[in-house]
Design a protein around this motif. Structure first.
Motif, mmCIF file in Angstrom:
data_model
loop_
_atom_site.group_PDB
_atom_site.id
_atom_site.type_symbol
_atom_site.label_atom_id
_atom_site.label_comp_id
_atom_site.label_asym_id
_atom_site.label_seq_id
_atom_site.Cartn_x
_atom_site.Cartn_y
_atom_site.Cartn_z
ATOM 1 N N SER A 172 0.842 -1.205 0.000
ATOM 2 C CA SER A 172 0.000 0.000 0.000
ATOM 3 C C SER A 172 0.873 1.249 0.000
ATOM 4 O O SER A 172 0.619 2.203 -0.745
ATOM 5 C CB SER A 172 -0.914 0.029 1.233
ATOM 6 O OG SER A 172 -1.681 -1.140 1.295
ATOM 7 N N LEU A 176 0.874 4.043 -2.882
ATOM 8 C CA LEU A 176 0.476 5.420 -2.551
ATOM 9 C C LEU A 176 1.580 6.407 -2.922
ATOM 10 O O LEU A 176 1.310 7.518 -3.399
ATOM 11 C CB LEU A 176 0.154 5.533 -1.053
ATOM 12 C CG LEU A 176 -1.140 4.851 -0.606
ATOM 13 C CD1 LEU A 176 -1.173 4.704 0.915
ATOM 14 C CD2 LEU A 176 -2.366 5.635 -1.085
ATOM 15 N N ARG A 193 -2.066 13.950 -0.992
ATOM 16 C CA ARG A 193 -2.992 14.004 0.143
ATOM 17 C C ARG A 193 -2.358 14.676 1.361
ATOM 18 O O ARG A 193 -3.025 15.387 2.099
ATOM 19 C CB ARG A 193 -3.345 12.564 0.576
ATOM 20 C CG ARG A 193 -4.725 12.129 0.174
ATOM 21 C CD ARG A 193 -4.952 10.667 0.522
ATOM 22 N NE ARG A 193 -5.474 9.967 -0.639
ATOM 23 C CZ ARG A 193 -5.502 8.657 -0.756
ATOM 24 N NH1 ARG A 193 -5.025 7.881 0.178
ATOM 25 N NH2 ARG A 193 -6.012 8.113 -1.835
ATOM 26 N N SER A 230 -2.276 2.961 8.798
ATOM 27 C CA SER A 230 -3.411 3.425 7.987
ATOM 28 C C SER A 230 -3.301 3.073 6.510
ATOM 29 O O SER A 230 -4.315 3.057 5.805
ATOM 30 C CB SER A 230 -3.541 4.957 8.087
ATOM 31 O OG SER A 230 -3.821 5.328 9.401
ATOM 32 N N THR A 231 -2.073 2.817 6.033
ATOM 33 C CA THR A 231 -1.907 2.674 4.573
ATOM 34 C C THR A 231 -2.825 1.618 3.937
ATOM 35 O O THR A 231 -3.366 1.889 2.862
ATOM 36 C CB THR A 231 -0.426 2.380 4.213
ATOM 37 O OG1 THR A 231 0.049 1.334 5.058
ATOM 38 C CG2 THR A 231 0.440 3.617 4.349
ATOM 39 N N GLU A 256 -6.129 2.867 2.818
ATOM 40 C CA GLU A 256 -6.152 3.948 1.828
ATOM 41 C C GLU A 256 -6.077 3.438 0.390
ATOM 42 O O GLU A 256 -6.101 4.217 -0.546
ATOM 43 C CB GLU A 256 -4.990 4.913 2.100
ATOM 44 C CG GLU A 256 -5.081 5.520 3.485
ATOM 45 C CD GLU A 256 -4.184 6.719 3.676
ATOM 46 O OE1 GLU A 256 -3.664 7.255 2.680
ATOM 47 O OE2 GLU A 256 -4.006 7.124 4.831
ATOM 48 N N ARG A 279 -7.603 -2.716 1.238
ATOM 49 C CA ARG A 279 -8.549 -2.709 2.364
ATOM 50 C C ARG A 279 -9.422 -3.977 2.289
ATOM 51 O O ARG A 279 -9.627 -4.665 3.292
ATOM 52 C CB ARG A 279 -9.434 -1.467 2.271
ATOM 53 C CG ARG A 279 -10.638 -1.509 3.186
ATOM 54 C CD ARG A 279 -11.608 -0.418 2.811
ATOM 55 N NE ARG A 279 -11.217 0.860 3.367
ATOM 56 C CZ ARG A 279 -11.599 1.315 4.565
ATOM 57 N NH1 ARG A 279 -12.418 0.594 5.306
ATOM 58 N NH2 ARG A 279 -11.210 2.480 5.000
#
Ligand SMILES: Cc1cc2nc3c(=O)[nH]c(=O)nc-3n(C[C@H](O)[C@H](O)[C@H](O)COP(=O)(O)O)c2cc1C
Length: 284
Positions: free
Chosen positions: A71, A75, A84, A197-198, A201, A206
């Motif tokens: 992730s 990202l 972001r 959190s990655t 996102e 997810r």
């Protein structure tokens, strides 16, 4: 470690732990204490919309680590991470002091130092995968998750958690109360915790996590944490940050109405949190 650590002491010491934990498993008593204290949190109409998945199975932790690393790479490579979050990155103490917010990227490999601002700036596109930083960040992210003794996933009941509706706001408020309790109680146990959190996102990642953990459709995965006992000798990540600075009470609070400063007696009142007599001032 004294479980009954003074509340202010736990608040003073609480930090995101972005270094590896000791490999020691979290004791069952401590896991139980964490869940029982966190779920003393207030919730609208005592709805208790949260459920938890404690993950200690090595194969699942490894799978989560791979997903987290992938992730982060995606990202970074796709530019989403920078576009972001660019406004939160600080590259010097002076820049940090200007807003007293954001994260100060203070640990950078030698070869990247002159270029670090460029790596985290908009519009550089993929520039050699942001000069190798995306590979480093992805590896750091994978390694820090794979070496953790425990992960904790929090889900919210979708009957309560409806983004855009009042119940969605209320569910988010109680979620925050639960998370802060976890944070303070881990601190009092000489444990640490860190948001991962990655994976949340990147849509398909997810879903991979939800499948891996068998989360039922009725629940929304809202947070993943690493948790463990602190290791005071742990080395920092290759690219790393600190974020201990906070805005002052005068920057944050209005008095009676928006735009009116708080009275000077309040602004200069003795700080019971930070005064010398309360031990080391670890604010900065
Ligand atoms: C919703 C949310 C998501 C976050 N995601 C991450 C994350 O993915 N990785 C991380 O290291 N910290 C994450 N953090 C932690 C913040 O970066 C951290 O709380 C902030 O920089 C202040 O630092 P402190 O917790 O050490 O006081 C997150 C915090 C919140 C509230």
């Amino acid at each position: 470690m004294n479980v009954n650590m003074d509340l202010l002491e736990a608040i003073r010491r609480r930090r995101t732990t972005n270094t590896p934990f000791s490999p020691e498993p979290v004791s069952n008593e401590h896991k139980r204490l964490l869940i029982e204290t966190a779920t003393r949190a207030p919730s609208h109409f005592n709805s208790q919309p949260w459920r938890f998945v404690i993950i200690e199975d090595k194969a699942r932790i490894q799978a989560m680590a791979n997903i987290a690393g992938d992730s982060m790479k995606r990202l970074m490579d796709e530019g989403a991470f920078v576009s972001r979050y660019r406004r939160y990155f600080r590259f010097s103490k002076q820049e940090t002091a200007k807003t007293n917010s954001g994260i100060y990227i203070d640990n950078v490999p030698f070869f990247l130092r002159p270029l670090i601002k460029l790596v985290f700036s908009d519009n550089v596109g993929n520039l050699l995968s942001r000069l190798g930083a995306s590979r480093i960040l992805a590896r750091d992210q994978r390694k820090i998750v794979e070496n953790t003794p425990m992960l904790l996933a929090i889900v919210l009941d979708k009957q309560e958690y409806k983004p855009g509706e009042l119940s969605g706001l209320y569910a988010s408020i109680t979620l925050g109360a639960v998370i802060q309790t976890f944070w303070l109680v881990t601190t009092s146990l000489n444990m640490g915790m860190q948001f991962i959190s990655t994976p949340l996102e990147v849509k398909d990642n997810r879903e991979r996590v939800e499948t891996l953990l068998h989360i039922p459709a009725q629940y929304e995965l809202v947070a993943i944490f690493r948790m463990g006992y602190k290791d005071s000798n742990a080395a920092r990540n290759t690219i790393d940050w600190t974020s201990n600075q906070r805005k002052s009470i005068t920057d944050l609070v209005h008095y009676n109405e928006w735009g009116t400063a708080i009275p000077p007696e309040l602004a200069t009142a003795r700080s019971l949190l930070w005064d010398e007599e309360h031990g080391t001032n670890t604010r900065n």
